[in-house]
Write an enzyme that holds these catalytic residues in place. Sequence first.
Site, short mmCIF file in Angstrom:
data_model
loop_
_atom_site.label_atom_id
_atom_site.label_comp_id
_atom_site.label_asym_id
_atom_site.label_seq_id
_atom_site.Cartn_x
_atom_site.Cartn_y
_atom_site.Cartn_z
N LYS A 137 0.80 -1.23 0.00
CA LYS A 137 0.00 0.00 0.00
C LYS A 137 0.84 1.28 0.00
CE LYS A 137 -4.03 -1.98 2.32
NZ LYS A 137 -5.01 -1.81 3.41
N ASP A 175 -10.26 2.73 2.31
CA ASP A 175 -10.44 2.35 3.72
C ASP A 175 -11.21 3.42 4.52
OD1 ASP A 175 -9.39 -0.19 3.67
OD2 ASP A 175 -7.37 0.43 4.20
N1 LIG Z 1 -12.25 -4.33 8.88
C1 LIG Z 1 -11.46 -3.91 7.92
O1 LIG Z 1 -11.87 -3.65 6.78
C2 LIG Z 1 -10.01 -3.68 8.23
C3 LIG Z 1 -9.23 -2.85 7.41
C4 LIG Z 1 -7.89 -2.65 7.74
C5 LIG Z 1 -7.35 -3.29 8.86
N2 LIG Z 1 -8.15 -4.09 9.62
C6 LIG Z 1 -7.62 -4.77 10.80
O2 LIG Z 1 -6.98 -3.79 11.61
C7 LIG Z 1 -5.90 -4.39 12.28
C8 LIG Z 1 -4.63 -3.55 12.15
O3 LIG Z 1 -4.23 -3.44 10.82
P1 LIG Z 1 -3.02 -2.46 10.41
O4 LIG Z 1 -2.82 -2.63 8.96
O5 LIG Z 1 -3.24 -1.09 10.95
O6 LIG Z 1 -1.79 -3.11 11.23
P2 LIG Z 1 -0.39 -2.43 11.62
O7 LIG Z 1 -0.03 -1.39 10.64
O8 LIG Z 1 0.53 -3.58 11.87
O9 LIG Z 1 -0.67 -1.69 13.04
C9 LIG Z 1 -1.05 -2.42 14.17
C10 LIG Z 1 -1.15 -1.47 15.38
O10 LIG Z 1 -1.65 -2.23 16.47
C11 LIG Z 1 -0.75 -2.16 17.57
N3 LIG Z 1 -0.72 -3.49 18.19
C12 LIG Z 1 -0.45 -4.67 17.60
N4 LIG Z 1 -0.60 -5.69 18.46
C13 LIG Z 1 -0.95 -5.12 19.65
C14 LIG Z 1 -1.26 -5.65 20.92
N5 LIG Z 1 -1.24 -6.96 21.17
N6 LIG Z 1 -1.58 -4.78 21.92
C15 LIG Z 1 -1.60 -3.45 21.68
N7 LIG Z 1 -1.33 -2.89 20.50
C16 LIG Z 1 -1.02 -3.72 19.48
C17 LIG Z 1 0.59 -1.78 17.00
O11 LIG Z 1 1.31 -1.09 18.01
P3 LIG Z 1 2.86 -0.67 17.85
O12 LIG Z 1 2.87 0.56 16.97
O13 LIG Z 1 3.28 -0.40 19.25
O14 LIG Z 1 3.54 -1.87 17.23
C18 LIG Z 1 0.18 -0.88 15.83
O15 LIG Z 1 -0.02 0.46 16.25
C19 LIG Z 1 -5.78 -5.82 11.75
O16 LIG Z 1 -6.44 -6.68 12.64
C20 LIG Z 1 -6.53 -5.76 10.44
O17 LIG Z 1 -7.10 -7.01 10.09
C21 LIG Z 1 -9.46 -4.30 9.33
#
Ligand SMILES: NC(=O)c1ccc[n+]([C@@H]2O[C@H](COP(=O)([O-])OP(=O)(O)OC[C@H]3O[C@@H](n4cnc5c(N)ncnc54)[C@H](OP(=O)(O)O)[C@@H]3O)[C@@H](O)[C@H]2O)c1
Length: 307
Positions: free
Chosen positions: A89, A125
């Site tokens: 992305k 998104d």
């Molecule tokens: N429903 C939908 O259409 C949709 C769309 C997009 C994403 N999502 C979901 O959203 C989630 C995140 O996606 P992303 O692309 O943003 O991921 P990402 O870029 O990897 O970011 C994940 C974030 O979550 C934090 N994090 C991860 N594990 C954690 C934990 N156990 N406790 C506390 N904080 C935690 C990380 O903190 P740090 O910065 O400290 O590492 C980071 O800020 C995924 O589950 C994805 O499937 C859903």
Amino acid sequence: MSSNLQPSVCGSESQVIQHVVSGRTQVLGVFGHPVEHSVSPCMHNAAAAALGLDWVYVPFPVRPEALCRALKALPALGIRGVNLTIPHKLAAVDAMDCLAPSAAALGAVNTVRVTDGLLEGHNTDPAGFMAPLVAAGFPAAGASAVVLGAGGAARSVAWALASAGASVIVANRTVGRAASLAADINAAVAMPVVSSMGVSDESALCAAVAGASLLVNTTPAGMHPNVTGLPPAPLSALHAGLLVYDLVYRPRRTRLLAAAEAAGCAVLDGLPMLAHQGAESFRIWTDVAPPVGVMLSAAESFLQAAG
Ligand SMILES: NC(=O)c1ccc[n+]([C@@H]2O[C@H](COP(=O)([O-])OP(=O)(O)OC[C@H]3O[C@@H](n4cnc5c(N)ncnc54)[C@H](OP(=O)(O)O)[C@@H]3O)[C@@H](O)[C@H]2O)c1
């Protein structure tokens, strides 16, 4: 492309979609690495079938080092557009000929449309996130929101909410990442309405959630296979005036949403957002109103079949 019967299994046996691919078939797809578990082919092929459109959506396993070449090949191959998923992305931005406001503000592209041989970058998104909120009747203008997490999804959520007139507190494990997100989004919207904090400051986070009308989990905590996970939400601060929106969609009812319901909160799970961001891509490519309900059912069946 030669005429061929292409069965595409979408979820259960009863949802096998058959499409006769011919030289007139319009091709869409998704670039990812890995891409084999993507829900998108199922959603888009179901949408095209429901509308009787001669379009087919194909997963392409594109390695990071091949992304630029693969994107540049789209016009030559006559491919009408693609979605981009992990890890493409951000890297795709520089390969676009032009960017829609959402993609420019977020520095990330999840939808590419090929128009007159040029690549247009979009990001669906934020629209996908907002559509279920609007459908739930949530008044974003003037709302106070707490967003847990500061990754790519949090950027889309914070930008969408700030653009809709909400004030947003981004709370993250790594506080510097939350601060960068807030600075970037504030620079991209008319008024600086995004602030940041670390989730380790429990009393401040409790106060923020107690004073909020919306809590959004954008962390993967609680997602399959670690379904017992809980994001760093202060459960004692959940209150009946709060809408809790968990972006996790597998499972749909996460531990956070179960706790929120027990506390009397309204809840939204992540599957409608998934369907709506896909629907917005479909609309961008086809200029046709997407059948969102069909796309949501297809995604739900696909995820149920995946276990
Ligand atoms: N429903 C939908 O259409 C949709 C769309 C997009 C994403 N999502 C979901 O959203 C989630 C995140 O996606 P992303 O692309 O943003 O991921 P990402 O870029 O990897 O970011 C994940 C974030 O979550 C934090 N994090 C991860 N594990 C954690 C934990 N156990 N406790 C506390 N904080 C935690 C990380 O903190 P740090 O910065 O400290 O590492 C980071 O800020 C995924 O589950 C994805 O499937 C859903």
